[in-house]
Structure formats: C-alpha cells, structure tokens
Design an enzyme around this catalytic site. Structure first.
Site, PDB file in Angstrom:
ATOM      1  CG  ASP A  36      38.922  80.308  22.569  1.00 14.19           C
ATOM      2  OD1 ASP A  36      38.390  81.010  23.449  1.00 14.19           O
ATOM      3  OD2 ASP A  36      39.472  79.221  22.806  1.00 14.19           O
ATOM      4  CE  LYS A  41      36.854  75.792  24.734  1.00 18.25           C
ATOM      5  NZ  LYS A  41      37.632  75.913  25.983  1.00 18.25           N
ATOM      6  CB  VAL A  60      45.452  86.908  22.520  1.00 17.33           C
ATOM      7  CG1 VAL A  60      44.101  86.639  21.878  1.00 17.33           C
ATOM      8  CG2 VAL A  60      45.510  86.336  23.944  1.00 17.33           C
ATOM      9  CG  ASN A  86      36.578  87.822  27.718  1.00 16.29           C
ATOM     10  OD1 ASN A  86      36.194  88.245  28.802  1.00 16.29           O
ATOM     11  ND2 ASN A  86      36.529  86.530  27.400  1.00 16.29           N
ATOM     12  CE1 TYR A 151      43.393  86.967  36.419  1.00  9.67           C
ATOM     13  CE2 TYR A 151      42.768  87.602  38.648  1.00  9.67           C
ATOM     14  CZ  TYR A 151      42.432  87.396  37.320  1.00  9.67           C
ATOM     15  OH  TYR A 151      41.150  87.619  36.898  1.00  9.67           O
ATOM     16  CE  LYS A 155      42.536  89.722  34.359  1.00 11.23           C
ATOM     17  NZ  LYS A 155      41.992  89.761  32.985  1.00 11.23           N
TER      18      LYS A 155
END
Length: 253
Positions: A36, A41, A60, A86, A151, A155
């Site tokens: 992350d 976190k 990432v 993810n 966005y 996807k």
C-alpha cells in the site's frame, strides 16, 4: 480453507475493497502481503491479520518499488502463488476535455501500468507456482460512466488486458481474471460521493442503481475474489466478472 498456505500479494490492501479481500484471504488460510502507498496503513492492516502476514509500503506506479516488494515476498516466503492487482484511483470527476495532463498520466500509471509492473517482476514466480492473477476493474470499464472518462478508459483497458494476459499465460498454467464492482461503499466511493454536485443525494442514487438491493460493502467483492483465486475456479480464465447487483441490466420502470 480454500487458500491454505497460499502466498498472495495484494496491492491497495490497507482499506476499502482491498482490506475486505485481505481479511477473506487470511480467513481462507492464505498468507497475505499487503502492499500500500501508506507504510503505516499497510503494516496496521497486516498486523490485524496476524504475524504471518506482511505489510509493505509501495507506490505501484513505480517499477523499482514493485520489484523490491516482490523480492521481499520471495525472500520471506520462498514463493508467490497469486497477485491481486487491486490498487487504484478514481478521480477526477470530469469529462475528458476537462482532465489535465497530470490527472490522465496519474490514472494510467496507478490503474494500468501497475499491472505491467507486477506481472513483469512476478511472472517467473507465478510460473513456478502455476499461479493466479486477479485484476480489480470496474463496471465503468464495461458500460462507461459520465464525468469519469479517463477512469473508465483505464478500467476498460484492464478488461482487455486481462483477456490478452489470460491467453498469453495459459500455456504456463497461470489463470488471469478481473472483477468489476459497480457501487461498493469504500473510502474512495465516499470521497467520490462528496465530490458530486449534490452529495446528499448520492446514497439514495447508489442504492437505487442495484436491482438486488442497497449499495453493498466490500465483502461481496471479497467473496468473489476468493473464489477466483481458489482451485474452485481452476478452469476459469480471461473472465470479466460483474459484481454489480444487476446495475447494468435492462430498462427500468
């Protein structure tokens, strides 16, 4: 215990859908490595699962950081059985012509290029384990979404990429699938709702778009992701699974 002793790298696993997936994987017997952007976190989320799990800081969108994380995974566990891509971002809430160069580039790096990095640096380990890749996509990549052109583009690209990866890696015994949630209550979705012109109406809107019922929490996604990573889905690859409660179906009265 569908994932007993499986080593799973989960990006963006510290909150939202990722946190629910981490809990589901650990509950099914896996050892989960949560990567992350926030070191604190990631560590907190991994520690909550138990001391056999690991939390690592990772941007990432940066290949050297992804490579370092995968090397850490292999050094500690000696293998890698699955990568769940993810991590992602959703903003800005704009049409294409209102999207800045910086926003466009950031969406592509975080949502799409990150999958290139995890695959590039993880493919040898996944080949050895005949492992699994799972990509978190979105119904926006299937049916589009107003005021989210960039966005939705990332996807939609993930969905096409998933199918090509599935073909390329099937001879290696590696399965590749994607999950496409519609509305799911996460910190990211709550922020999206707050950014809309009429934030107060968003909860009712998100409840209404799902024929099966109110806007769900992330556990509905985690249950499907767990199945796709398990041997129960051993003959499923290149599949774009809709986790939408029927949001994309038919005319409505």
């Amino acid at each position: 215990m569908l994932l007993t002793n499986q080593i799973i790298l989960l990006t963006g696993g510290a909150d939202g859908i990722g946190r629910k997936c981490a809990q589901a994987y650990a509950g099914a017997g896996a050892k989960v490595v949560i990567a992350d952007l926030s070191d604190n976190k990631a560590s907190e989320a991994a520690n909550a699962l138990g001391n056999e799990h690991l939390g690592l800081k990772c941007d990432v969108s940066q290949g050297d950081q992804v490579e370092a994380v995968i090397q850490r995974v292999l050094a500690r566990y000696g293998r890698l059985d699955a990568i769940h891509n993810n991590a992602g971002i959703a903003g800005p809430s704009t049409a294409l012509h209102e999207t800045t160069d910086a926003q466009w580039d950031e969406l592509l790096r975080v949502n799409l290029k990150s999958i290139y990095f995890t695959t590039r640096f993880g493919i040898n380990a996944l080949t050895e384990s005949r492992g699994v890749i799972l990509n978190t996509s979105s119904m926006a990549g299937v049916i589009g979404q107003a005021a989210h052109a960039a966005y939705a583009a990332t996807k939609g690209a993930i969905n096409a990429l998933t199918k090509s990866m599935a073909l390329d890696y099937a001879p290696l015994g590696i399965r590749v699938n994607a999950i496409c949630p519609a509305g799911v209550w996460t910190p990211m979705l709550r922020q999206w709702a707050a950014d809309q012109p009429d934030p107060a109406s968003m909860a009712a809107y998100l409840d209404a778009i799902h024929p099966l019922g109110p806007c769900p929490e992330g556990d509905v996604v985690a249950d499907a992701a767990l199945f796709l990573l398990s041997e129960k889905a051993r003959f499923i690859t290149g599949h774009i699974m809709h986790l939408s409660g029927g949001a994309e179906l038919g005319y409505r009265r």
